[in-house]
Design an enzyme around this catalytic site. Structure first.
Site, mmCIF file in Angstrom:
data_model
loop_
_atom_site.group_PDB
_atom_site.id
_atom_site.type_symbol
_atom_site.label_atom_id
_atom_site.label_comp_id
_atom_site.label_asym_id
_atom_site.label_seq_id
_atom_site.Cartn_x
_atom_site.Cartn_y
_atom_site.Cartn_z
ATOM 1 N N TYR A 97 0.857 -1.191 0.000
ATOM 2 C CA TYR A 97 0.000 0.000 0.000
ATOM 3 C C TYR A 97 0.888 1.233 0.000
ATOM 4 O O TYR A 97 1.808 1.339 0.823
ATOM 5 C CB TYR A 97 -0.879 0.000 1.256
ATOM 6 C CG TYR A 97 -1.667 1.271 1.477
ATOM 7 C CD1 TYR A 97 -3.027 1.346 1.142
ATOM 8 C CD2 TYR A 97 -1.064 2.410 2.023
ATOM 9 C CE1 TYR A 97 -3.741 2.504 1.335
ATOM 10 C CE2 TYR A 97 -1.785 3.576 2.213
ATOM 11 C CZ TYR A 97 -3.123 3.616 1.866
ATOM 12 O OH TYR A 97 -3.832 4.771 2.058
ATOM 13 N N GLU A 177 -3.720 7.196 -4.067
ATOM 14 C CA GLU A 177 -3.558 5.987 -3.252
ATOM 15 C C GLU A 177 -3.486 4.764 -4.157
ATOM 16 O O GLU A 177 -4.357 4.591 -5.013
ATOM 17 C CB GLU A 177 -4.759 5.865 -2.304
ATOM 18 C CG GLU A 177 -4.684 4.686 -1.368
ATOM 19 C CD GLU A 177 -5.998 4.472 -0.636
ATOM 20 O OE1 GLU A 177 -6.123 4.907 0.519
ATOM 21 O OE2 GLU A 177 -6.912 3.871 -1.232
#
Ligand code: GDP
Ligand code: MN
Length: 356
Positions: A97, A177
């Site tokens: 991530y 993101e």
């Protein structure tokens, strides 16, 4: 302004970032546009699609047709699915991530990372985070690569990737993101999913970006994703007063939504869709004291929302002002009741939340 995944990935591609080959599909019954195995992903403006059954791996024409027919036209997390992104399937070694975001408390950009990316990220607490004033440099990325525990051969790729991603962010995005950032079995890094939030006030600087923009006059902000009562009012002041009334009555307001004078019926219907997509919302207060906004248009949006959104929570509506009689007539024709005041709406909404 939140981009759909395929729009975000188009943007990433323009910045030279590694994204899987993909094709957008809007109707079922046509051949799969990519060789198997591939991934079929619903294009809706909300995450958690994987868990909701909106991301399917397919290995044959038959599986592809099944997925496309099932998904197109279905409702996932309150959103009607009208397009699918079909992508080449990645062989995943590791799901990571990374995100660039704005840390308002520190008045700084921040690089967030987690070595266990993927669908469980919501539960993660222990993010790796570094405030940043400029593009990430080699030293920082080496530190991050060590935390990620990715092979040495991927370090240069990670550096290039983060520097490009930084550029996307700094060119007027509020959030970029990548979850998951995939390390493939052959050691490549690929942006397998992308969430990009553009700064709506800066989009004019990029006339080339032709993304689907939400209704410009519809000011919808999610304030508390765990809020129990959603609301809609006309005018920022009335919208805030409505939220205050909900909070004062002991419930948690979920959102702020000002139906500006120019908001179309479609824009309002979309707002209802967003409210019903908020997981904890059990009641919606509609507080209209119409001036430029017209009661008949609000009524039309309410009727459209009731017809198209099966999970729409109960509405508690106060409607007065411009075209009030026509608005009331439309709602009465659909047996949708009205309440006499904001206080009555809030009381009923709180009661509804407490009863569930
Ligand atoms: P989200 O649930 O809306 O965030 O959708 P994602 O695009 O992040 O996909 C959810 C999950 O599906 C990912 O975390 C992966 O585990 C899986 N997934 C997505 N694309 C691929 C792929 O190409 N190959 C494999 N093996 N899994 C994938
Ligand atoms: Mn994701």
């Amino acid at each position: 302004m939140r981009l759909l995944e395929h729009e975000a990935k188009q943007l990433l591609r323009e910045y030279g970032l590694p994204v899987p080959d993909g094709k957008l599909v809007t109707s079922a019954g046509i051949e799969c546009p990519l060789p198997f195995p591939c991934v079929v992903k619903v294009q809706i403006p909300i995450g958690g699609r994987g868990k909701a059954g909106g991301v399917r791996m397919v290995t044959s024409a038959q599986e592809y047709q099944r997925a496309a027919t099932e998904l197109l036209g279905s409702t996932i997390k309150g959103y009607r699915v009208d397009s699918l992104l079909v992508e080449a399937q990645l062989e995943i070694a590791q799901e990571l991530y990374v995100a660039f975001a704005i840390d308002r408390d520190r008045q700084s950009a921040v690089l967030l990372a987690h070595k266990e990316g993927g669908v469980e990220i919501e539960a993660a607490q222990d993010f790796w985070r570094k405030p940043l004033r400029a593009a990430p440099e080699k030293k920082l990325v080496t530190e991050l690569a060590a935390y990620f525990d990715v092979p040495k051969t991927a370090h240069d790729a990670l550096l290039a990737l983060l520097q490009r991603l930084w550029k996307v962010f700094i060119d007027d995005a509020l959030l970029v993101e990548i979850n998951p950032l995939v390390l493939t079995k052959d050691g490549a890094l690929v942006c397998a999913d992308a969430k990009v939030e553009l700064d709506p006030s800066a989009v004019f600087r990029h006339p080339k970006w032709r993304f689907q923009t939400p209704d410009a006059s519809a000011q919808f902000v999610v304030l508390n994703p765990k809020g129990t009562v959603a609301s809609m009012a006309n005018g920022a002041g009335l919208a805030m007063a409505t939220m205050d009334a909900i909070a004062a009555a002991g419930a948690q307001p979920a959102n702020f939504f000002d139906v500006g004078g120019g908001t179309s019926v479609e824009g309002m219907t979309k707002a209802f869709q967003r409210m019903s997509a908020l997981p904890k919302v059990r009641a919606i207060v509609v507080n209209i004291f119409a001036g430029i906004t017209r009661c008949d248009q609000v009524a039309q949006a309410i009727i459209a929302a009731k017809q198209s959104l099966p999970q729409l929570p109960p509405l508690f509506i106060r409607l007065s002002g411009t075209n009030e009689a026509e608005g009331k007539r439309l709602l009465a024709a659909h047996d949708i009741p009205l309440l006499p005041s904001l206080a009555a709406c809030v009381d009923a909404a709180v009661q509804e939340v407490n009863d569930v």
